[in-house]
Design an enzyme around this catalytic site. Sequence first.
Site, PDB file in Angstrom:
ATOM      1  N   TYR A  76       2.323  -8.398  -7.397  1.00 43.07           N
ATOM      2  CA  TYR A  76       2.636  -7.041  -7.847  1.00 43.07           C
ATOM      3  C   TYR A  76       1.667  -5.986  -7.305  1.00 43.07           C
ATOM      4  CZ  TYR A  76       5.459  -9.584 -11.261  1.00 43.07           C
ATOM      5  OH  TYR A  76       6.367 -10.407 -11.858  1.00 43.07           O
ATOM      6  N   THR A  77       0.460  -6.372  -6.983  1.00 39.36           N
ATOM      7  CA  THR A  77      -0.557  -5.393  -6.590  1.00 39.36           C
ATOM      8  C   THR A  77      -0.673  -5.289  -5.079  1.00 39.36           C
ATOM      9  OG1 THR A  77      -2.320  -7.043  -6.678  1.00 39.36           O
ATOM     10  CG2 THR A  77      -1.868  -5.798  -8.695  1.00 39.36           C
TER      11      THR A  77
END
Length: 830
Positions: A128-129
């Site tokens: 996600y990052t």
Amino acid sequence: MARITGKNTEAGIIREEDFSVIMSQAFATYGLSVVTDRALPDARDGLKPVQRRILAGMREAGFRSSRPTVKSAEVVGLILGNYHPHGDASVYDAAVRLAQPFTLRYPLIEGQGNMGSEDGDAPAAYRYTEMRLSPLAEALMEDMERETVPLHPTYKQDPRVLEPDYLPGRIPPVVNPSSGIAVGLSTNIPPHNLTEVLRACIALLDRPTMSVEQLMTYIQGPDFCQGGRIMGIEGIKDYLTTGKGRISVRAEVRLEETPRSRLLIVTQLPPIGRDKLKASIVKAINGRKLEGLMPDLRDESDTEKGTRIVLELRKDADAAQALSQLFSETDLQVSLSFQMVYLFGEPMQAARQPKQVGMIELLNYWNAHQVDVLTRRAQFDLRKAQERLHIVEGLIVGAANAERIVKIFQQAQDRAEARKKIEVTYKLTPIQSDVIASMTLAQVTRLDASKYAREKEELLARIAELERLLGDRKELIALLKKEMQQLIKQFGDERRTIIEVEGQAHAAVTEVASLHELEPLVIAFTRNGALKTLPADTFTPRGKNGDTVYTPVRGDEQLRQVVAATSQDYVLCVSSTGRVFQVAAHRIPQGTRSAKGQPVRKLLELATGEEVVTVLPIEAYAEDCYLVTFSKLGKVKKSPLSEYRTADLDGLQDMKLAEGDAIVTALISRGQGEYFVTTDNAQTLRFGDDGLRAQGRVGQGVAAIALGPGAKVVSAAYLEAEEQNTMSDPLNLFVVTEDGLGKKVPLSQYPQKGRATAGVITTELVGKDRVLLAMIVHEHDHLLLTWNGEGNGGEQVTAVKASELKMFMRARKGVPLVDGRMVGVVKLGV
């Protein structure tokens, strides 16, 4: 004693060893691996191997600060596949820490997405990052491609994939914190301010044997990410000297007083997570160890304003005593032990020797490393310049004999034959002849001899410069200092942690500082309903020899009111419907003279159609002060100021108004002055405070002035009893009409009469002209006149001195002040 035997069997030789010997050898190998390859940072770049591999790998892959971020999963996969033979969690956790501004004083990775928080929240999964290198990380690895550091194959055993033993490390190794536990060794290094450390390094280049006391004039001590306050300098001096020391760090706590409560506000933390700190406070409250606090804790922290933990004091509590208890019973004060252990090694060799060092020895070692990096960079540049010069000299020969070389190409069987013939004919080296032979015929015919002659001159100058640099250590040191100064300019910042030199960790708190420092300011209220604060001298007229002039700027035409205040004042906002609001002065956004300001509707809960008509700064809700409000239909109400202590952003009902009535203005009275109430039909009534009885906050008020048919109140002014009307500083009533006529009238022209009576004429009106307002002015006052010019469709502003205004008797009309319709008048004062 160890026993090793061997015997022959059909299967071969079986070797027998004591288990203790095997364990001893294995543990020694494991211990050495942990010390050198996992837990301790290198003294040349301040990084552990996993951190170095992440940064070097990202640089090699092109994940630079100038490019978009990439998924963290891509970074983790890259580092695992090429550099780091461990699990993905170890790589991602290390990368996240490099991106957290509350973990590193100077983050080396720019993260996007949930990278964790000070409250102990875990980062999001790496799918996600996103991340990329920070500019500081790029500076840390600058010149790595110029053979300044040794490279070796990674565990992948691919000759194309190399990793550095250490980085050029243009950033000192102590600016970011580091901690680790090895076998028999541990390290815990505090962060420091980059500007301070680099200035110390520059000083050490000239004085490498300086004392710790001299070093502390450059490096004050640790500089933590969250700020905080260090108590005393003995522990700092210890670890700077020996590499080992112990200090106490306190949170920054301020007192915020509101009319309703007193609050302790935690604005900076010691180096501890916010979640742990809050848990320690809650535990102390539940254990009844904090007697002066209400059993409540509010965390109002956010990313914009930073840390703000609110603790409410009991009504009768002593703030200093309560804070002393907080420091002794909670993690608002912590003790930290430091042990500066680094790995050391010879130039161009991996670091293998762990050592505990003081700051002077460490920075001298780092300076020597920087000199070595600059030397190797200069040697690389010199070699490249010499190689290019050699080629350029061959190209100059080729350009001078281009036609003959083309014929050689045409007559030769292949390029190899042409190259050999060119080399022999023009006495070139194999490198020079190979460059010419690799060209096409078109390229040979376009060779520009003058271009290469200029390049040769530049290369010769560059070679001479590099040889001079390598032959003169002083010049090399001067270059290093210059580059350090550039780093300070590019990345340096202000210190965050305060060091209290005489502070003692166990000393009781004697006074709690206010959350907002007492600073003078002015509050500007505009006609379009916006508020802003500005520096105290913003509207101060400038000039020499007593001849001061105020120069209006764009935005001044919107001013409705300018009042002096301080950052610790409360501001009462009186609305047209008879409600009173309160906002702290420090909560009003700061602005510039030309800025629009913050709409009051965003600050206060105003009803539809309701607007603020007056703002009044209040230093304290004194019992002998009163809020006096005047309405359009001639009503007045005087109420003790203390009754408005509980006013807030939602407002308190104040004056009850009849249908069609509205508040015109409000002012603060001390109960012993005089009022000047002016109507639009040119009547002014002067009456004393003794004729106006104080009443409760909610009421209809009493008559202030007897109004004529169709008349309405437009303004009210207040004259303090102690204000002196002397010859040197006479007071006058400045009266201005809507048609732009104005004049000064001596206050002595207005007889004091009883409240609720008719006033006396204050100016002569011509035609349908009406009075806009009247105000008391000193001769030294400066005024801003806002008016609509004829035919230009816009508002204009003019600055005038009160001393320059014409003075007439009450019954006479004024003189034209502007060429148009008057919109408003603002008194600036001096």
